[in-house]
Design a protein around this motif. Structure first.
Motif, PDB file in Angstrom:
ATOM      1  N   LEU A   1      55.449  47.028   8.817  1.00  0.00           N
ATOM      2  CA  LEU A   1      55.742  47.294  10.185  1.00  0.00           C
ATOM      3  C   LEU A   1      54.556  46.428  10.839  1.00  0.00           C
ATOM      4  O   LEU A   1      54.543  46.646  12.210  1.00  0.00           O
ATOM      5  CB  LEU A   1      55.769  48.806  10.401  1.00  0.00           C
TER       6      LEU A   1
ATOM      7  N   SER B   1      66.067  47.418  18.153  1.00  0.00           N
ATOM      8  CA  SER B   1      65.478  48.690  18.936  1.00  0.00           C
ATOM      9  C   SER B   1      65.208  47.980  20.328  1.00  0.00           C
ATOM     10  O   SER B   1      64.744  46.964  20.363  1.00  0.00           O
ATOM     11  CB  SER B   1      64.408  49.135  18.342  1.00  0.00           C
TER      12      SER B   1
ATOM     13  N   GLY C   1      61.704  47.980  22.556  1.00  0.00           N
ATOM     14  CA  GLY C   1      61.578  47.883  20.811  1.00  0.00           C
ATOM     15  C   GLY C   1      61.309  46.570  20.441  1.00  0.00           C
ATOM     16  O   GLY C   1      60.882  45.618  21.233  1.00  0.00           O
TER      17      GLY C   1
ATOM     18  N   ASN D   1      68.695  50.152   8.035  1.00  0.00           N
ATOM     19  CA  ASN D   1      67.374  50.447   8.430  1.00  0.00           C
ATOM     20  C   ASN D   1      66.754  49.417   9.552  1.00  0.00           C
ATOM     21  O   ASN D   1      66.272  49.466  10.634  1.00  0.00           O
ATOM     22  CB  ASN D   1      66.285  50.913   7.509  1.00  0.00           C
ATOM     23  N   ASP D   2      66.991  47.922   8.664  1.00  0.00           N
ATOM     24  CA  ASP D   2      66.380  46.768   9.303  1.00  0.00           C
ATOM     25  C   ASP D   2      67.068  46.512  10.576  1.00  0.00           C
ATOM     26  O   ASP D   2      66.537  46.294  11.649  1.00  0.00           O
ATOM     27  CB  ASP D   2      66.713  45.707   8.213  1.00  0.00           C
TER      28      ASP D   2
ATOM     29  N   ARG E   1      68.653  48.469  12.841  1.00  0.00           N
ATOM     30  CA  ARG E   1      68.365  49.435  13.666  1.00  0.00           C
ATOM     31  C   ARG E   1      66.829  49.048  14.252  1.00  0.00           C
ATOM     32  O   ARG E   1      66.779  49.104  15.479  1.00  0.00           O
ATOM     33  CB  ARG E   1      68.337  50.863  13.315  1.00  0.00           C
ATOM     34  N   LEU E   2      66.064  48.618  13.369  1.00  0.00           N
ATOM     35  CA  LEU E   2      64.817  48.293  13.972  1.00  0.00           C
ATOM     36  C   LEU E   2      64.736  47.012  14.751  1.00  0.00           C
ATOM     37  O   LEU E   2      64.360  46.768  15.798  1.00  0.00           O
ATOM     38  CB  LEU E   2      63.713  48.085  12.644  1.00  0.00           C
TER      39      LEU E   2
END
Length: 477
Positions: free
Chosen positions: A196, A307, A312, A300-301, A303-304
């Motif tokens: 991250l 964001s 985000g 997951n990616d 969503r990140l």
């Protein structure tokens, strides 16, 4: 059946435990009736899984043809069973396959449910009443040369093989959508990240191409698992010794089943082992878990990367499919990746169930194949739907924010890594330190310090230089 029984809407059937009244309109019989009473567990009847119904009648048809070939079943009964199976295969009487998929008895209730429905449909085709088992019997004729212990696992393999083919097709469509996005985003520079934290530059196209490659790898693993599922134990009867079956039955019934199902099935070399071993289901489930884990990581990616929209990453936009909040106006949530995440969690849990059920087998039979069937069907079905939903409602509609990504890249210190071969590690460290402390852009600091010219920076920071292995570019300072 007497007129009085017809009037009451029931017919009387007999089994080991005695007599029971079965609904006169039912194609199932007393064994199914008792199973309905004994196993009110999941609420999911066999009818919820049409692929299992088709697999069961494929086997009953193959058995009837084989028994006729061997002189064990007369032509009239054989033809009635075959025609009944063909009718059921088209979807007729699916609701009659009513027993709960989770059951005691190693699948006996499922096999008897199939025997009874096929038998009563065949009786109807012969011009007889349902329940006239002196003409055609569920056990003696429909189940001839069979046991639950070879019918049930074979049906499970046939059904999961077909279901897995549909999953493969859906994964291929999702993979193609990621490939199209990779092409669309191929020139869009952005910050790559590890843990991250900002790492080095890449393109959004490279990021999406990775997802396509991951799906392709998992499709290959799933395809590799199918040959294990194609090995069947039909002809093993009770424990694998083939008792009550003709010596040629196993070979011939497999040939008929291959022809009927269209699948490349083959008889296991040692039927005693094949009757008790659930290793193929464990292997298949492990591959499904792998697919789920990696699909969840992709979500997951997504969503990140989506964001925000203001606070985000905000690098991509997922298509809005519904309002996101009952209290916050304007909020839109990544609900499609979220639902796929939850499917993945379920599949991972199902894999543990299958693992424990396979381990719990004892001696010549595993009594827990029903929960293996239940878990496998749910995993394959839900993964197939998850892939379709992610493809159609999310990936195809993803858009990118290239200006925002470029701005974040320019403000990041990741460009120092690209400049390191040209200005040296010590200078790069100083430039990075100043950029972090002041918030200024790396390129501006390099120009101010006279470490590189604007033309040299433009050459070094071209996308094709930043995002692939390449010898240092020759600079004309």
């Amino acid at each position: 059946m007497s007129k009085q029984e017809i009037f009451k809407g029931t017919r009387r059937e007999h089994d080991l435990l005695g007599y029971r009244e079965v609904p006169a309109t039912a194609y199932y019989g007393i064994h199914t009736l008792r199973a309905l009473e004994n196993f009110p567990i999941s609420g999911d009847p066999i009818s919820k899984y049409p692929e299992l119904i088709v697999a069961l009648v494929d086997i009953k048809e193959a058995a009837a043809l084989t028994n006729r070939d061997l002189g064990l079943l007369d032509d009239a009964r054989c033809q009635a069973i075959v025609e009944a199976c063909k009718a059921i295969r088209t979807g007729q009487h699916a609701e009659q396959f009513a027993v709960d998929l989770i059951q005691g008895g190693a699948g006996t209730s499922t096999n008897m449910n199939a025997n009874e429905v096929v038998c009563n449909k065949a009786l109807e085709l012969l011009g007889h009443q349902r329940g006239e088992y002196e003409v055609l019997h569920p056990n003696e004729h429909v189940n001839m040369s069979q046991s639950t212990n070879d019918v049930y696992p074979t049906a499970l393999k046939v059904a999961t093989y077909r279901s897995a083919l549909r999953l493969l097709d859906q994964m291929s469509l999702l993979e193609a959508s990621f490939e199209r996005k990779a092409t669309e985003f191929r020139t869009m520079l952005k910050v790559g990240r590890t843990q991250l934290q900002d790492a080095v530059p890449m393109t959004l196209g490279q990021e999406f191409a990775t997802y396509a490659v991951m799906l392709n790898e998992d499709r290959q693993r799933l395809a590799e698992a199918l040959p294990l599922i194609s090995e069947i134990n039909l002809g093993a009867t009770a424990i694998g010794t083939g008792i009550n079956a003709h010596p040629e039955y196993a070979v011939r019934v497999c040939q008929h089943l291959c022809s009927i199902s269209g699948l490349p099935l083959h008889t296991a070399p040692y039927l005693i082992e094949a009757t008790q071993d659930c290793g193929a289901f464990v292997q298949l489930s492990g591959v499904l878990k792998r697919i789920a884990v990696k699909l969840s990581k992709v979500c997951n990616d997504l969503r990140l990367l989506s964001s925000g929209p203001r606070s985000g990453f905000g690098e991509i936009n997922l298509p809005p499919v519904q309002a996101g909040s009952s209290i916050m106006p304007g909020k839109v949530n990544p609900v499609i990746p979220e639902v796929v995440n939850q499917v993945a969690f379920e599949v991972i849990g199902n894999d543990m169930t299958i693992t424990m059920a396979a381990e719990a087998g004892q001696l010549q039979l595993n009594a827990f194949e029903p929960v293996i069937a239940y878990s496998l069907f749910r995993s394959i079905s839900h993964l197939t739907q998850a892939c379709a939903t992610l493809d159609e409602k999310c990936v195809r509609g993803i858009t990118a924010n290239p200006e925002h990504m470029r701005e974040m890249l320019d403000r990041s210190i990741v460009l120092v890594t690209a400049l390191n071969p040209y200005i040296g590690y010590a200078n790069s460290t100083e430039v990075a330190r100043e950029a972090l402390e002041t918030g200024r852009k790396v390129a501006d600091i390099v120009l101010e310090r006279g470490l590189l010219s604007a033309a040299a920076l433009a050459e070094i920071l071209r996308p094709e230089v930043l995002t692939a292995p390449r010898a240092p570019v020759a600079l004309n300072q």
